[in-house]
Motif scaffolding. Structure first.
Motif, PDB file in Angstrom:
ATOM      1  N   VAL A   1       0.838  -1.200   0.000  1.00  0.00           N
ATOM      2  CA  VAL A   1       0.000   0.000   0.000  1.00  0.00           C
ATOM      3  C   VAL A   1       0.874   1.251   0.000  1.00  0.00           C
ATOM      4  O   VAL A   1       0.576   2.243  -0.688  1.00  0.00           O
ATOM      5  N   LEU A   2       1.967   1.235   0.779  1.00  0.00           N
ATOM      6  CA  LEU A   2       2.863   2.396   0.835  1.00  0.00           C
ATOM      7  C   LEU A   2       3.517   2.651  -0.520  1.00  0.00           C
ATOM      8  O   LEU A   2       3.637   3.811  -0.956  1.00  0.00           O
ATOM      9  N   LEU A   3       3.941   1.589  -1.198  1.00  0.00           N
ATOM     10  CA  LEU A   3       4.546   1.763  -2.520  1.00  0.00           C
ATOM     11  C   LEU A   3       3.535   2.344  -3.500  1.00  0.00           C
ATOM     12  O   LEU A   3       3.872   3.224  -4.304  1.00  0.00           O
ATOM     13  N   ALA A   4       2.293   1.871  -3.422  1.00  0.00           N
ATOM     14  CA  ALA A   4       1.258   2.418  -4.293  1.00  0.00           C
ATOM     15  C   ALA A   4       1.000   3.888  -3.972  1.00  0.00           C
ATOM     16  O   ALA A   4       0.866   4.721  -4.879  1.00  0.00           O
ATOM     17  N   GLY A   5       0.932   4.214  -2.668  1.00  0.00           N
ATOM     18  CA  GLY A   5       0.727   5.602  -2.281  1.00  0.00           C
ATOM     19  C   GLY A   5       1.864   6.505  -2.709  1.00  0.00           C
ATOM     20  O   GLY A   5       1.639   7.639  -3.174  1.00  0.00           O
ATOM     21  N   SER A   6       3.106   6.027  -2.581  1.00  0.00           N
ATOM     22  CA  SER A   6       4.270   6.817  -3.003  1.00  0.00           C
ATOM     23  C   SER A   6       4.252   7.035  -4.504  1.00  0.00           C
ATOM     24  O   SER A   6       4.615   8.122  -4.997  1.00  0.00           O
ATOM     25  N   LEU A   7       3.841   6.013  -5.260  1.00  0.00           N
ATOM     26  CA  LEU A   7       3.764   6.156  -6.708  1.00  0.00           C
ATOM     27  C   LEU A   7       2.696   7.181  -7.094  1.00  0.00           C
ATOM     28  O   LEU A   7       2.909   8.016  -7.983  1.00  0.00           O
ATOM     29  N   ILE A   8       1.541   7.122  -6.411  1.00  0.00           N
ATOM     30  CA  ILE A   8       0.478   8.095  -6.681  1.00  0.00           C
ATOM     31  C   ILE A   8       0.963   9.509  -6.378  1.00  0.00           C
ATOM     32  O   ILE A   8       0.731  10.446  -7.168  1.00  0.00           O
ATOM     33  N   LEU A   9       1.659   9.690  -5.254  1.00  0.00           N
ATOM     34  CA  LEU A   9       2.151  11.017  -4.897  1.00  0.00           C
ATOM     35  C   LEU A   9       3.198  11.508  -5.881  1.00  0.00           C
ATOM     36  O   LEU A   9       3.230  12.687  -6.251  1.00  0.00           O
TER      37      LEU A   9
END
Length: 512
Positions: A84-92
């Motif tokens: 989830v963190l990797l996905a959130g970092s990619l979105i940001l």
């Protein structure tokens, strides 16, 4: 036995990298906020929503994360939170509008909150009593290092085109390394060390053949059977007192104190962020080395006692030195130009807790700050000159005024150190030890949700409290609360040093 040193090293990396990710994500917004404001033309309300969205995600994780940890396992919960963190970092990193930024921050907040709970439980169950205190406390060390790392990287990337995208993206590095360590670790403790040193995961602690382990429901946390109610009292007491002692708000005035000593502009920002960060790291390292020698209870008593003395000292100094709150980011049109990217205008360290929206009780204007977990260092980021540092110098001699200001600074340093030795690392270590394995995830998450809620309450009431009784009496009230916390620890918190999880379980079952 041959794998044991490697397993311990991997456990240390899981704890340290988890904390580093947590601390980095808490602090990175301080450097990214101004570029985001300039690139997207964000209003004050939009900036508040952006910073506060991490808190919303963390609260959500604290409500549902315990069930995920108990149902799917600690290791899977950490790996899932990293995804989830990797996905959130990619979105940001790729975001082109405010809704995408909010979604990314929400995802990151959920991930770091879930990971913080699962990491402490996973490591505490995987290793034996001789190493548990050090390895779990490494999470707090990682938080302080992550905050310092984010400050340094923010400073380096401040002038780079699209530097804020790189700031958000670098959070993926420790998360990927932690995931690699988890893949190399066993799912259970079998074969990694002697049975007496390791406690298998998922609550299957060594017990007599044929003995059926009890199954607990969430409501059992509030029942007297097996000492469950006493465990809940200890857990909630620790997380509430670490917030009610004013930890998020004492550091809220750190930049004012630094500037009163004579540091202005960028020098004040660097000293506030790097100086306090270094103090936090050093104190947390001391606590990590002592937690298995001096014991959890001793560090809590020591830290809480010095917190009471130091915060009361700040209150007494405040009677003589005027430290007043000022206008919010709405007060001036060029407020954004007065924010120092590396961390001025109130950027500081604690422990780590999530962003919170303050409200000025006198003017009804929002004041944005970021306050750190628990888990964990405090960061305060203002969108403008939140604190009025241009108050007139008292009529007392200049030397006396300078000594008073330095006294307040020393008290603040002592407060940061005391928190980092006591409540900072030990609270979460004790929470990972005192509950039965069958309900440990849900119990940890339940206490964690109170930690976030208490932080929100204390932060929201801070300015109103100052308006009602004044800054000095507010700090003295926090000192009184620390004294009450000292009595709570002395009377109710047991010592778990050197005990296996099964022995701690037996201690709560037989004690009243």
């Amino acid at each position: 036995m041959g794998l044991r040193p490697a397993v311990l090293l991997l456990c240390a990396s899981v704890s340290l990298l988890g904390g580093l990710t947590f601390g980095y994500e808490l602090a990175v917004i301080s450097g990214a906020l101004l570029p985001l404001q300039l690139n997207f033309g964000l209003s004050c309300l939009e900036q508040e929503l952006l910073v506060g969205s991490l808190l919303l995600g963390a609260l959500l994780a604290s409500l549902v994360g315990g069930f995920l940890i108990d149902c799917y396992g600690r290791r899977r919960a950490i790996l899932g939170s990293n995804a989830v963190l990797l996905a959130g970092s990619l979105i940001l990193g790729l975001a082109s509008s405010l809704p995408w930024l909010l979604l990314g921050r929400l995802s990151v907040g959920f991930a770091i909150s879930l990971s913080s709970m699962a990491c402490c439980i996973y490591v505490s169950e995987l290793v034996g009593p001789r190493q548990r205190g050090v390895l779990v406390s490494l999470y707090e060390v990682g938080i302080t290092v992550g905050i310092l790392f984010s400050y340094g990287l923010n400073y380096v990337l401040a002038g780079s085109p699209w530097g804020w995208r790189h700031m958000f993206g670098w959070a993926a590095a420790p998360a990927l390394l932690q995931s690699l360590s988890l893949f190399l670790l066993p799912a259970g403790a079998e074969g990694t060390a002697a049975p007496k040193d390791l406690i298998p995961l998922q609550g299957r602690e060594t017990s007599k053949p044929g003995l059926v382990k009890p199954q607990y429901s969430f409501l059992d946390l509030f029942r007297a059977q097996d000492g469950m109610w006493s465990r809940t009292v200890v857990g909630l007491g620790l997380v509430l007192f670490q917030q009610l002692t004013g930890q998020p708000n004492v550091l809220y005035y750190a930049s004012t104190i630094f500037r009163s000593v004579g540091f202005h502009g960028g020098s004040s920002a660097v000293l506030a962020s790097v100086g306090l960060g270094t103090v936090k790291v050093a104190a947390t390292l001391v606590a990590t080395g002592l937690v298995d020698r001096a014991g959890r209870r001793a560090l809590l008593l020591f830290g809480c006692a010095f917190m009471a003395l130091s915060v009361s000292g700040i209150g007494l100094v405040s009677f003589a030195v005027s430290l007043d709150s000022g206008p919010s980011c709405l007060a001036t049109s060029n407020a954004s130009q007065q924010v120092d990217l590396p961390g001025s205008s109130g950027l500081l360290l604690r422990s780590s807790l999530p962003p919170v929206l303050h409200t000025n009780g006198d003017q009804g204007q929002p004041v944005l700050s970021v306050t750190e977990r628990p888990i964990h260092p405090v960061i305060t980021a203002s969108l403008g000159p939140v604190l009025n540092t241009a108050s007139p110098v008292p009529t007392s001699p200049i030397l006396e005024h300078t000594l008073l200001c330095w006294s307040a600074l020393v008290c603040m340093m002592v407060y940061v150190s005391a928190f980092s030795v006591g409540f900072g690392p030990v609270t979460w270590l004790v929470l990972s030890e005192i509950y039965p394995a069958e309900i440990r995830g849900r119990a940890f998450a339940f206490c964690s949700s109170f930690n976030w809620a208490a932080n929100l309450f204390i932060s929201l009431s801070f300015l109103d409290l100052i308006g009602a009784i004044g800054l000095a009496w507010t700090f003295l009230l926090y000192g009184l609360t620390a004294v009450l916390g000292l009595a709570f620890i002395y009377l109710l918190v047991p010592e778990t040093k050197g005990q296996s999880l099964a022995e701690i379980e037996q201690q709560f079952q037989t004690s009243r």
